[in-house]
Design an enzyme around this catalytic site. Structure first.
Site, short mmCIF file in Angstrom:
data_model
loop_
_atom_site.label_atom_id
_atom_site.label_comp_id
_atom_site.label_asym_id
_atom_site.label_seq_id
_atom_site.Cartn_x
_atom_site.Cartn_y
_atom_site.Cartn_z
N ARG A 105 0.84 -1.21 0.00
CA ARG A 105 0.00 0.00 0.00
C ARG A 105 0.88 1.25 0.00
O ARG A 105 0.55 2.26 -0.64
CB ARG A 105 -0.88 -0.06 1.25
CG ARG A 105 -1.67 1.17 1.60
CD ARG A 105 -2.40 0.97 2.94
NE ARG A 105 -3.18 2.14 3.32
CZ ARG A 105 -3.88 2.23 4.46
NH1 ARG A 105 -3.88 1.23 5.32
NH2 ARG A 105 -4.56 3.32 4.75
N ASN A 158 1.73 2.46 14.71
CA ASN A 158 0.82 1.47 14.11
C ASN A 158 0.96 1.33 12.60
O ASN A 158 0.60 0.30 12.05
CB ASN A 158 -0.63 1.72 14.53
CG ASN A 158 -1.18 3.05 14.08
OD1 ASN A 158 -0.42 3.92 13.64
ND2 ASN A 158 -2.48 3.24 14.20
N TYR A 159 1.46 2.38 11.95
CA TYR A 159 1.80 2.29 10.52
C TYR A 159 3.14 2.98 10.31
O TYR A 159 3.19 4.04 9.69
CB TYR A 159 0.75 2.98 9.65
CG TYR A 159 -0.59 2.29 9.56
CD1 TYR A 159 -0.82 1.31 8.59
CD2 TYR A 159 -1.63 2.64 10.40
CE1 TYR A 159 -2.06 0.70 8.48
CE2 TYR A 159 -2.87 2.02 10.30
CZ TYR A 159 -3.08 1.05 9.34
OH TYR A 159 -4.30 0.45 9.24
N GLY A 234 -0.31 10.63 15.72
CA GLY A 234 -0.04 9.98 17.00
C GLY A 234 -1.06 10.34 18.04
O GLY A 234 -2.23 10.58 17.71
N GLY A 235 -0.62 10.41 19.28
CA GLY A 235 -1.53 10.69 20.39
C GLY A 235 -1.43 12.10 20.90
O GLY A 235 -1.13 13.03 20.13
N THR A 237 0.70 13.75 22.39
CA THR A 237 1.94 14.48 22.13
C THR A 237 1.70 15.57 21.09
O THR A 237 2.30 16.64 21.16
CB THR A 237 3.03 13.53 21.56
OG1 THR A 237 2.94 12.30 22.27
CG2 THR A 237 4.40 14.11 21.68
N GLU A 253 -2.86 14.39 13.09
CA GLU A 253 -3.96 13.44 13.28
C GLU A 253 -3.68 12.73 14.60
O GLU A 253 -2.65 12.08 14.76
CB GLU A 253 -4.01 12.47 12.10
CG GLU A 253 -5.32 11.74 12.02
CD GLU A 253 -5.24 10.40 12.69
OE1 GLU A 253 -5.69 10.30 13.85
OE2 GLU A 253 -4.72 9.46 12.07
N CYS A 287 -6.31 4.42 14.67
CA CYS A 287 -7.03 5.62 15.09
C CYS A 287 -8.46 5.57 14.56
O CYS A 287 -9.37 6.13 15.16
CB CYS A 287 -6.31 6.86 14.61
SG CYS A 287 -5.94 6.80 12.88
N GLU A 380 -10.11 6.14 24.46
CA GLU A 380 -9.68 5.34 23.31
C GLU A 380 -8.83 4.17 23.82
O GLU A 380 -7.69 4.42 24.24
CB GLU A 380 -8.83 6.28 22.45
CG GLU A 380 -8.55 5.88 21.09
CD GLU A 380 -7.63 6.88 20.35
OE1 GLU A 380 -7.61 6.78 19.14
OE2 GLU A 380 -6.95 7.70 20.97
O1 G3H Z 1 -4.16 4.82 12.85
C1 G3H Z 1 -4.46 5.70 12.05
C2 G3H Z 1 -4.50 5.44 10.62
O2 G3H Z 1 -4.40 6.65 9.90
C3 G3H Z 1 -5.74 4.66 10.23
O3 G3H Z 1 -5.56 4.15 8.98
O4 G3H Z 1 -7.91 3.42 8.54
O5 G3H Z 1 -6.01 2.59 7.16
O6 G3H Z 1 -6.28 1.82 9.51
P1 G3H Z 1 -6.49 2.93 8.51
#
Ligand code: G3H
Length: 478
Positions: A105, A158-159, A234-235, A237, A253, A287, A380
């Site tokens: 991706r 997470n990404y 992130g969070g 921060t 975000e 998120c 969350e």
């Molecule tokens: O964790 C935040 C990501 O921007 C969410 O992306 O909807 O592809 O999981 P996603």
């Protein structure tokens, strides 16, 4: 050794003069897996200096050449999907097949961004003065989009690859230099991704990657005078960064509490499938995960039963085995999730499954009859735990959604498009999905949060726009 990584500065891989390393803990084994350099403030200065210099000539490099390099990096990135995904498995416990998907991706995003940039930045505007009252046709205004300078990219764990390239590619196509500060868990994957850009042959200093402890270099990076834009995911921060940052554009975000509103006429099988996918993919560490289900009382029992059947089929275990539910990223994250779960238990919520935890591995849990006084109604979890609140009309659902500090996405399940549109309009979130779980992708869609969920908008086109500024030249005729 093989598990120690250098940082990337001035087109070279370097060992920090600090002599210190930051360990990356494998969430599954809870043992150190890799280590990255603990960079110093002087090393940050060096990176920022070379970025500033490199940007000047990068901005003058023809747009088609910048695009060509990005396409090259995208292809290399896809070729390297195996090693990168193996890092993702070890440092963030992402299931192997999802880790591969993330890399592919990302390659697609880089290519798409190169194409979009060529079109978007390849044309400007031409305005004439006599359309505004009182003016003659004596002023010709030419506009184009120019880069901001140095963009600082801070993606989350997470990404670490996808949310890095979603900042890197728009910055670079627009003629900016890019400094990446990856999350510690995710740094090995991010460094290997940067290696792909290195192999593509970007000029030195155009892209750099600095690693280290947020406590030592975090503020120094975000408040650095050479930084002309910060793109952060992130969070909390992010809120601190936005308060300290100078007068520069911010793209942020910061998470969400995405609500899933289910009306009486909804396709409950579809809704249940989306709650499970939306709530439990990557163990809820997204998120955009479904973070609260708001279901009409009349269909709640049926829905909960359908969701529970699907939860019963989820596999729980290590990411190497492609399990659906894998260990959450850190022990402190697992502790936080447990805190929310115990609070709900104490206040009388109904547990649809037994709460089970082994190290960082938490079994999927649906918590029914959640009430407003429970923390999980608002906070969350970032884990495989989904609360259900029963509502007696759509307004209650909208009200709960809008009472949140967050406003990222939300979703509505109904067969009545008119109702769906009215509810969508009433929900204070950046995106509303009708009959599907929240999600950011496809990656060229606009992506934004209201309130504490963020600043500005993302998605390929919006990110290129955030990372450029309009410049005009006016030709004045006699
Ligand atoms: O964790 C935040 C990501 O921007 C969410 O992306 O909807 O592809 O999981 P996603």
């Amino acid at each position: 050794g093989d598990n120690t990584f250098k940082y990337y500065s001035e087109g070279e891989w370097k060992v920090s003069s600090s002599g210190k390393l930051v360990p990356i803990i494998n969430p599954t084994t809870r043992k150190p897996q890799f280590q990255v350099q603990a960079c110093t403030q002087e090393e940050v200065n060096k990176v920022m200096e070379s970025a500033k210099i490199a940007q000047k000539s990068w901005a003058k490099t023809p747009l088609w050449k910048r695009a060509e390099l990005l396409h090259k990096a995208a292809a290399i990135l896809k070729d390297h999907k195996k090693p990168i995904s193996e890092f993702l498995v070890k440092e963030i416990a992402k299931a192997s097949k999802d880790a591969v998907t993330e890399v592919v991706r990302s390659g697609d995003l880089v290519s798409y961004c190169a194409e979009e940039g060529v079109r978007l930045l390849g044309e400007g505007k031409f305005l004439m003065s006599d359309s505004f009252p009182g003016n003659e046709r004596t002023k010709y205004c030419l506009t184009s989009k120019i880069p901001l300078g140095v963009v600082l990219a801070i993606p989350p764990f997470n990404y670490p690859v996808n949310l890095a390239v979603s900042k890197i590619a728009p910055a670079l196509i627009a003629g900016n230099a890019l400094v990446l500060k990856p999350p510690t868990q995710g740094a090995a994957s991010a460094l290997h991704m940067v290696h792909c850009f290195h192999l593509a042959g970007f000029p030195k200093g155009v892209i750099s990657c600095i690693t280290g402890k947020g406590s030592e270099i975090g503020d120094f990076l975000t408040m650095h005078p050479n930084v002309n834009c910060i793109s952060f995911t992130g969070g909390d921060t992010g809120i601190a960064i936005s308060k300290k940052a100078g007068m520069i554009p911010l793209q942020m975000e910061l998470g969400g509490k995405d609500a899933c509103i289910i009306l009486e006429d909804a396709d409950l099988d579809l809704a249940a499938a989306n709650i499970v996918k939306g709530g439990f993919s990557y163990s809820g560490q997204r998120c955009t995960a479904v973070k609260v289900v708001l279901v009409m009382e009349s269909v709640a029992d049926t829905l909960v039963k359908k969701v529970n059947e699907k939860i019963g089929k989820l596999t729980v275990g290590p990411p190497e085995n492609d399990c659906d539910i894998t260990p959450v990223v850190t022990e402190s994250s697992a502790d936080f999730i447990e805190g929310l779960v115990m609070d709900a238990k104490k206040k009388g919520a109904t547990f649809c499954q037994e709460y089970k935890r082994d190290g960082n591995l938490i079994s999927p849990l649906l918590i029914d009859n959640v009430k407003q006084d429970m923390r999980i109604a608002w906070e969350e979890p970032f884990g495989p735990v989904v609360p259900v609140i029963r509502i007696s009309n759509a307004e209650e659902g909208i009200h709960h959604c809008n009472a949140s500090n967050f406003g990222l996405q939300g979703c509505i399940f109904t067969k009545d498009i008119n109702k769906a549109m009215l509810i969508s309009d009433a929900m204070e979130t950046g995106t509303v999905q009708i009959n599907s779980a929240p999600a950011r992708g496809p990656d060229h869609f606009p992506f934004q949060g209201l309130k504490d969920s963020g600043i500005g908008s993302q998605g390929v086109t919006n990110s290129i726009n955030v990372m450029t500024k309009v410049k005009s030249t006016v030709i004045n005729l006699p």
